[in-house]
Design an enzyme around this catalytic site. Structure first.
Site, PDB file in Angstrom:
ATOM      1  N   ARG A  45      18.282 -10.153  -7.236  1.00 42.59           N
ATOM      2  CA  ARG A  45      17.341  -9.184  -7.803  1.00 42.59           C
ATOM      3  C   ARG A  45      18.083  -8.333  -8.818  1.00 42.59           C
ATOM      4  O   ARG A  45      19.297  -8.433  -8.954  1.00 42.59           O
ATOM      5  CB  ARG A  45      16.630  -8.349  -6.709  1.00 42.59           C
ATOM      6  N   GLY A  46      17.308  -7.491  -9.521  1.00 45.94           N
ATOM      7  CA  GLY A  46      17.892  -6.750 -10.634  1.00 45.94           C
ATOM      8  C   GLY A  46      17.661  -7.552 -11.903  1.00 45.94           C
ATOM      9  O   GLY A  46      17.927  -8.767 -11.934  1.00 45.94           O
ATOM     10  N   ALA A  47      17.160  -6.870 -12.941  1.00 42.11           N
ATOM     11  CA  ALA A  47      16.684  -7.587 -14.127  1.00 42.11           C
ATOM     12  C   ALA A  47      17.717  -8.546 -14.745  1.00 42.11           C
ATOM     13  O   ALA A  47      17.417  -9.733 -14.947  1.00 42.11           O
ATOM     14  CB  ALA A  47      16.177  -6.575 -15.155  1.00 42.11           C
ATOM     15  N   ARG A  88       8.697 -13.681 -11.299  1.00 43.85           N
ATOM     16  CA  ARG A  88       8.472 -12.235 -11.077  1.00 43.85           C
ATOM     17  C   ARG A  88       8.005 -11.649 -12.408  1.00 43.85           C
ATOM     18  O   ARG A  88       8.550 -12.009 -13.451  1.00 43.85           O
ATOM     19  CB  ARG A  88       9.759 -11.522 -10.626  1.00 43.85           C
ATOM     20  N   GLN A 194      17.261  -0.766  -1.484  1.00 44.78           N
ATOM     21  CA  GLN A 194      18.342  -1.222  -2.378  1.00 44.78           C
ATOM     22  C   GLN A 194      19.399  -0.132  -2.572  1.00 44.78           C
ATOM     23  O   GLN A 194      20.571  -0.438  -2.777  1.00 44.78           O
ATOM     24  CB  GLN A 194      17.766  -1.621  -3.751  1.00 44.78           C
ATOM     25  N   ASP A 235      13.793  -2.346 -15.722  1.00 44.10           N
ATOM     26  CA  ASP A 235      13.376  -3.754 -15.697  1.00 44.10           C
ATOM     27  C   ASP A 235      12.756  -4.186 -17.009  1.00 44.10           C
ATOM     28  O   ASP A 235      12.768  -5.349 -17.367  1.00 44.10           O
ATOM     29  CB  ASP A 235      12.396  -4.005 -14.557  1.00 44.10           C
ATOM     30  N   ASN A 245      10.925   0.773 -13.980  1.00 41.67           N
ATOM     31  CA  ASN A 245      12.048   0.597 -13.053  1.00 41.67           C
ATOM     32  C   ASN A 245      11.479   0.729 -11.635  1.00 41.67           C
ATOM     33  O   ASN A 245      10.283   1.005 -11.442  1.00 41.67           O
ATOM     34  CB  ASN A 245      13.150   1.624 -13.326  1.00 41.67           C
ATOM     35  N   LYS A 246      12.327   0.558 -10.654  1.00 42.75           N
ATOM     36  CA  LYS A 246      11.903   0.577  -9.246  1.00 42.75           C
ATOM     37  C   LYS A 246      11.016   1.782  -8.936  1.00 42.75           C
ATOM     38  O   LYS A 246      11.286   2.891  -9.387  1.00 42.75           O
ATOM     39  CB  LYS A 246      13.161   0.564  -8.373  1.00 42.75           C
TER      40      LYS A 246
HETATM   41  O1  MRU Z   1      13.048  -5.172  -7.071  1.00 43.38           O
HETATM   42  P1  MRU Z   1      14.429  -5.150  -7.611  1.00 43.38           P
HETATM   43  O2  MRU Z   1      15.478  -4.863  -6.593  1.00 43.38           O
HETATM   44  O3  MRU Z   1      14.740  -6.378  -8.451  1.00 43.38           O
HETATM   45  O4  MRU Z   1      14.444  -3.921  -8.633  1.00 43.38           O
HETATM   46  C1  MRU Z   1      15.571  -3.721  -9.422  1.00 43.38           C
HETATM   47  C2  MRU Z   1      15.530  -2.461 -10.199  1.00 43.38           C
HETATM   48  O5  MRU Z   1      14.564  -1.752 -10.224  1.00 43.38           O
HETATM   49  C3  MRU Z   1      16.737  -2.164 -11.056  1.00 43.38           C
HETATM   50  O6  MRU Z   1      16.899  -0.791 -11.212  1.00 43.38           O
HETATM   51  C4  MRU Z   1      16.564  -2.803 -12.438  1.00 43.38           C
HETATM   52  O7  MRU Z   1      16.297  -4.175 -12.342  1.00 43.38           O
HETATM   53  C5  MRU Z   1      17.743  -2.605 -13.288  1.00 43.38           C
HETATM   54  S1  MRU Z   1      19.080  -3.619 -12.761  1.00 43.38           S
HETATM   55  C6  MRU Z   1      20.409  -3.426 -13.746  1.00 43.38           C
END
Ligand code: MRU
Length: 350
Positions: A45-47, A88, A194, A235, A245-246
């Protein structure tokens, strides 16, 4: 740091982040479906990490197409690429990576084995580039961090969310490496934690002091003077600087504004989506209600209650003090600064 993902001969190895911090185990992916499973269940996970996982998954997809005719192979490959793109919806790096591989396939010689070899190399380049970009971002961002600072962050935008070093946590690392006395407050980041599981784990490994706080604590912590600045990842950043973002990031940005604390986003240029004019047009992923209704594996919400499980929110650009990228620290008005930075980097401007 433990790698987020890597090639082991012809197998894509993905660190299973669902098990962290208790266990460090890898999932061996031998086909694209397995990579999609890892993306959808947040094993990866994470963009930026999702983008590189997609590129690797497409190599596996390409190998599974058993036709020799390049035209037919390209047709079937394009269909698989669209399945990957849909894994996603919010992180634009996924589509960015798919487009980068499709562009390579379009100009590659008409020989399937050659195309496959070029895709594999491209996925390795993308992995290495991601780390280099994060280090550049860290260097630019560290200049915004005072000599002694407590930084609050949301979710995990660290090494684990990328191929290494991290975006928001890359800035924290760079400031730490530069000898600054940094402390981190990690929002726990309900519902999947997370912050508590991943950001806290990364910071402990790095020897950077970290405290986990409940998501709702940011206002009280700022009120007590315990926070100097906020840095999160993103994201997708729309052309006008609105940033997805999250879920919970918007609340944090509002608290920062209320308390006069800078709110920074650290994101690579691949996360900036000039094709999306503003944040209201960013697709927001809605995830399974169970994630909210349960705490770990136990039902915690009252029987009969429903859940609202938006995985991301959008922070409006007027709450964002600056966007830290590998091309430098970009300031408002974002329509201009983002387009200019992308154009300078030779990327698509619409
Ligand atoms: O649902 P996730 O864990 O993939 O969400 C990730 C985030 O919101 C991160 O902050 C974002 O992807 C930036 S990662 C460098």
């Amino acid at each position: 740091m433990v790698p987020t993902l890597y090639w082991d001969n012809d197998v894509v190895m993905i660190l299973d982040q669902r098990k962290l911090p208790a266990k460090t185990t890898f999932i061996a992916c031998r086909d694209m479906q397995r990579v999609i499973y890892c993306i959808q269940t947040l094993a990866v996970r994470g963009a930026p990490a999702i983008g590189v996982a997609a590129a690797m998954g497409l190599v596996l997809a390409g190998r599974s197409i058993r036709v020799k005719d390049p035209a037919k192979w390209r047709d079937r490959f394009s269909a698989k690429a669209e399945i990957m793109r849909a894994a996603r919806p919010t992180a634009v790096n996924l589509g960015w990576a798919v487009d980068r591989i499709l562009a390579l396939v379009a100009v590659a010689p008409d020989e399937v084995e050659t195309i496959l070899a070029m895709m594999r190399t491209e996925s390795e380049i993308m992995l290495a580039e991601d780390i280099a970009v994060n280090k550049a971002m860290g260097k630019h961002g560290a200049r915004l961090v005072p000599k002694k600072a407590t930084i609050i962050t949301h979710c995990n935008a660290g090494s684990l969310a990328t191929c290494g070093y991290g975006t928001a946590l890359g800035v924290v690392r760079a400031a730490h490496e530069a000898g600054k006395k940094v402390k981190v407050i990690a929002d726990e980041t309900r519902p999947l934690l997370q912050g508590a599981r991943l950001t806290a784990w990364e910071m402990v490994q790095e020897g950077i002091p970290v405290a986990v706080a409940p998501d709702g604590a940011s206002g009280a912590l700022m009120d007590k003077g315990l926070v100097d600045l906020c840095i999160t990842g993103a994201d997708r950043v729309a052309a006008n600087g609105d940033a997805a973002n999250k879920i919970g990031t918007f609340n944090l940005a509002l608290q920062a504004r209320r308390h006069g604390i800078p709110f920074y986003i650290a994101a690579p240029l691949s996360t900036i989506d000039l094709d999306t004019p503003s944040g209201d047009l960013i697709p927001i992923e809605e995830r399974d209600a169970e994630e909210v209704l349960k705490f770990a594996t136990c039902r915690s919400a009252a029987a009969g209650s429903e859940a609202l499980n938006l995985a991301f929110d959008v922070t409006p650009n007027d709450l964002v003090s600056a966007i830290i990228t590998e091309a430098g620290v970009l300031k408002p008005p974002y329509n201009r600064s983002l387009a200019r930075a992308k154009a300078k980097a030779g990327l698509k401007v619409t």
